[in-house]
Design a protein around this motif. Structure first.
Motif, PDB file in Angstrom:
ATOM      1  N   MET A   1      -0.269   9.579  21.239  1.00 46.71           N
ATOM      2  CA  MET A   1      -0.744  10.737  20.482  1.00 46.71           C
ATOM      3  C   MET A   1      -1.314  10.314  19.139  1.00 46.71           C
ATOM      4  N   GLY A   2      -0.615   9.350  18.469  1.00 45.11           N
ATOM      5  CA  GLY A   2      -1.085   8.902  17.176  1.00 45.11           C
ATOM      6  C   GLY A   2      -2.476   8.302  17.253  1.00 45.11           C
ATOM      7  N   GLY A   3      -2.730   7.479  18.292  1.00 43.34           N
ATOM      8  CA  GLY A   3      -4.037   6.880  18.466  1.00 43.34           C
ATOM      9  C   GLY A   3      -5.112   7.926  18.703  1.00 43.34           C
ATOM     10  N   TRP A   4      -4.771   8.990  19.471  1.00 48.09           N
ATOM     11  CA  TRP A   4      -5.737  10.065  19.745  1.00 48.09           C
ATOM     12  C   TRP A   4      -6.139  10.763  18.458  1.00 48.09           C
ATOM     13  N   TRP A   5      -5.165  11.074  17.594  1.00 49.91           N
ATOM     14  CA  TRP A   5      -5.467  11.740  16.332  1.00 49.91           C
ATOM     15  C   TRP A   5      -6.311  10.853  15.430  1.00 49.91           C
ATOM     16  N   ARG A   6      -6.047   9.536  15.421  1.00 49.46           N
ATOM     17  CA  ARG A   6      -6.844   8.635  14.588  1.00 49.46           C
ATOM     18  C   ARG A   6      -8.291   8.599  15.060  1.00 49.46           C
ATOM     19  N   GLU A   7      -8.503   8.639  16.386  1.00 47.34           N
ATOM     20  CA  GLU A   7      -9.872   8.620  16.892  1.00 47.34           C
ATOM     21  C   GLU A   7     -10.613   9.901  16.500  1.00 47.34           C
ATOM     22  N   ILE A   8      -9.944  11.059  16.585  1.00 45.72           N
ATOM     23  CA  ILE A   8     -10.557  12.324  16.189  1.00 45.72           C
ATOM     24  C   ILE A   8     -10.877  12.319  14.701  1.00 45.72           C
ATOM     25  N   ALA A   9      -9.915  11.828  13.888  1.00 44.66           N
ATOM     26  CA  ALA A   9     -10.128  11.788  12.442  1.00 44.66           C
ATOM     27  C   ALA A   9     -11.313  10.896  12.093  1.00 44.66           C
ATOM     28  N   GLY A  10     -11.463   9.784  12.815  1.00 49.40           N
ATOM     29  CA  GLY A  10     -12.575   8.886  12.552  1.00 49.40           C
ATOM     30  C   GLY A  10     -13.925   9.523  12.835  1.00 49.40           C
ATOM     31  N   LEU A  11     -13.965  10.460  13.763  1.00 47.06           N
ATOM     32  CA  LEU A  11     -15.211  11.148  14.072  1.00 47.06           C
ATOM     33  C   LEU A  11     -15.539  12.229  13.053  1.00 47.06           C
ATOM     34  N   LEU A  12     -14.510  12.862  12.482  1.00 46.34           N
ATOM     35  CA  LEU A  12     -14.714  14.030  11.636  1.00 46.34           C
ATOM     36  C   LEU A  12     -14.763  13.720  10.148  1.00 46.34           C
ATOM     37  N   LEU A  13     -14.092  12.659   9.722  1.00 42.60           N
ATOM     38  CA  LEU A  13     -13.964  12.389   8.293  1.00 42.60           C
ATOM     39  C   LEU A  13     -14.872  11.235   7.885  1.00 42.60           C
ATOM     40  N   PRO A  14     -15.462  11.319   6.662  1.00 44.11           N
ATOM     41  CA  PRO A  14     -16.278  10.198   6.199  1.00 44.11           C
ATOM     42  C   PRO A  14     -15.419   8.970   5.980  1.00 44.11           C
ATOM     43  N   VAL A  15     -15.968   7.807   6.290  1.00 41.49           N
ATOM     44  CA  VAL A  15     -15.212   6.566   6.152  1.00 41.49           C
ATOM     45  C   VAL A  15     -16.041   5.567   5.357  1.00 41.49           C
ATOM     46  N   ASP A  16     -15.361   4.569   4.843  1.00 43.74           N
ATOM     47  CA  ASP A  16     -16.023   3.464   4.168  1.00 43.74           C
ATOM     48  C   ASP A  16     -15.922   2.229   5.036  1.00 43.74           C
ATOM     49  N   CYS A  17     -16.798   1.272   4.793  1.00 38.94           N
ATOM     50  CA  CYS A  17     -16.796   0.040   5.581  1.00 38.94           C
ATOM     51  C   CYS A  17     -15.441  -0.630   5.485  1.00 38.94           C
ATOM     52  N   ALA A  18     -14.888  -0.976   6.624  1.00 39.72           N
ATOM     53  CA  ALA A  18     -13.567  -1.607   6.657  1.00 39.72           C
ATOM     54  C   ALA A  18     -13.576  -2.980   6.023  1.00 39.72           C
ATOM     55  N   GLY A  19     -14.748  -3.608   5.951  1.00 41.97           N
ATOM     56  CA  GLY A  19     -14.809  -4.943   5.385  1.00 41.97           C
ATOM     57  C   GLY A  19     -15.015  -4.983   3.890  1.00 41.97           C
ATOM     58  N   CYS A  20     -16.040  -4.277   3.407  1.00 40.46           N
ATOM     59  CA  CYS A  20     -16.421  -4.380   1.995  1.00 40.46           C
ATOM     60  C   CYS A  20     -16.307  -3.077   1.229  1.00 40.46           C
ATOM     61  N   GLY A  21     -16.058  -1.960   1.931  1.00 44.51           N
ATOM     62  CA  GLY A  21     -15.907  -0.677   1.257  1.00 44.51           C
ATOM     63  C   GLY A  21     -17.188   0.082   1.017  1.00 44.51           C
ATOM     64  N   SER A  22     -18.314  -0.368   1.556  1.00 45.33           N
ATOM     65  CA  SER A  22     -19.551   0.397   1.424  1.00 45.33           C
ATOM     66  C   SER A  22     -19.355   1.794   1.993  1.00 45.33           C
ATOM     67  N   PRO A  23     -19.891   2.826   1.322  1.00 46.10           N
ATOM     68  CA  PRO A  23     -19.581   4.202   1.731  1.00 46.10           C
ATOM     69  C   PRO A  23     -20.262   4.623   3.024  1.00 46.10           C
ATOM     70  N   ARG A  24     -19.571   5.525   3.718  1.00 47.87           N
ATOM     71  CA  ARG A  24     -20.114   6.278   4.850  1.00 47.87           C
ATOM     72  C   ARG A  24     -20.569   5.408   6.022  1.00 47.87           C
ATOM     73  N   THR A  25     -19.846   4.364   6.265  1.00 52.15           N
ATOM     74  CA  THR A  25     -20.087   3.569   7.462  1.00 52.15           C
ATOM     75  C   THR A  25     -18.807   2.818   7.792  1.00 52.15           C
ATOM     76  N   GLU A  26     -18.378   2.885   9.034  1.00 52.02           N
ATOM     77  CA  GLU A  26     -17.124   2.228   9.392  1.00 52.02           C
ATOM     78  C   GLU A  26     -17.238   0.717   9.316  1.00 52.02           C
ATOM     79  N   LEU A  27     -18.461   0.193   9.563  1.00 48.08           N
ATOM     80  CA  LEU A  27     -18.696  -1.235   9.456  1.00 48.08           C
ATOM     81  C   LEU A  27     -20.167  -1.440   9.121  1.00 48.08           C
ATOM     82  N   CYS A  28     -20.444  -1.940   7.907  1.00 50.31           N
ATOM     83  CA  CYS A  28     -21.822  -2.095   7.474  1.00 50.31           C
ATOM     84  C   CYS A  28     -22.486  -3.264   8.210  1.00 50.31           C
TER      85      CYS A  28
END
Length: 235
Positions: A1-28
């Motif tokens: 269940m936890g993994g399912w909620w994380r996947e939904i949140a990743g689709l709905l919420l803005p994210v920053d690059c996991a590597g360098c923190g660049s805005p609005r992209t999960e991986l630049c």
């Protein structure tokens, strides 16, 4: 269940690059390039090299951004990173030169670690890598046939000798997998190689069960002979 909620949140919420923190992209694009683009896939060797370690190829070098991406996927549940990490693993499989079908076998994590994280990061990357290889025309399957047969200590504070003592005899092939292993060569996959102990112990367990280990592929490997063990929390 936890993994399912994380996947939904990743689709709905803005994210920053996991590597360098660049805005609005999960991986630049720059950080994506560090996973096999900016640096060519290469063979890596720890020093000292443990007995039974198969040839290991890494897609990238273990640095700040790559470390951050691996930790975001494994420890913080950024599940969308599984696909680019799987693509990196697939790139590292290529130089091993396996003909025909290849079985990707993830190095198993401790059950308590998987339960704490809410997902099996290495198994997820292995499935993504198999899918990437199939898209490239290479028949591939991810098969989680290895398991830990006893509890092991956290390896982050252990040197090569301590890791070997901690893991010796700790892995086995799950029952009912022998015919599968006999059908095709195996490539071990993991997120990171440090001392090489986990990969060598896993290879020995597979070989003892009749598996043909062609090599290993990891997302990241060291610049030098060894990455300091405290730099990245292992299993």
């Amino acid at each position: 269940m936890g993994g399912w909620w994380r996947e939904i949140a990743g689709l709905l919420l803005p994210v920053d690059c996991a590597g360098c923190g660049s805005p609005r992209t999960e991986l630049c694009e720059r950080c994506r390039g560090l996973l096999g683009g900016a640096f060519s896939v290469r063979r890596v060797r720890p020093a000292p090299e443990p007995a039974g370690l198969p040839p290991v190829h890494a897609a990238g070098r273990y640095g700040d951004e790559v470390r951050a991406v691996l930790l975001a996927h494994k420890e913080r549940g950024a599940l969308g990173l599984a696909r680019p990490l799987g693509t990196a693993l697939a790139a590292a499989v290529g130089p091993l030169g396996v003909a025909g079908t290849v079985l990707l076998v993830p190095v198993p994590s401790a059950r308590r670690a998987v339960a704490r994280r809410g997902h099996d990061a290495t198994a997820r990357m292995a499935r993504a890598a198999a899918a990437a290889l199939r898209r490239q025309g290479t028949p591939a399957r991810a098969v989680a046939v290895l398991r830990q047969r006893r509890a092991v200590a956290d390896q982050s504070g252990l040197d090569a000798a301590g890791r070997l003592a901690n893991l010796s005899g700790a892995m086995e092939v799950a029952g009912g997998s022998l015919a599968l292993l006999a059908a095709a060569p195996v490539v071990l996959v993991d997120d990171l190689m440090t001392t090489g102990t986990s990969l060598s112990v896993a290879a020995q367990a597979l070989t003892a069960a009749g598996g043909r280990v062609a090599g290993a592929a990891v997302v990241a490997g060291p610049d030098g002979p060894e990455i300091p063990s405290a730099a990245h929390r292992r299993r």
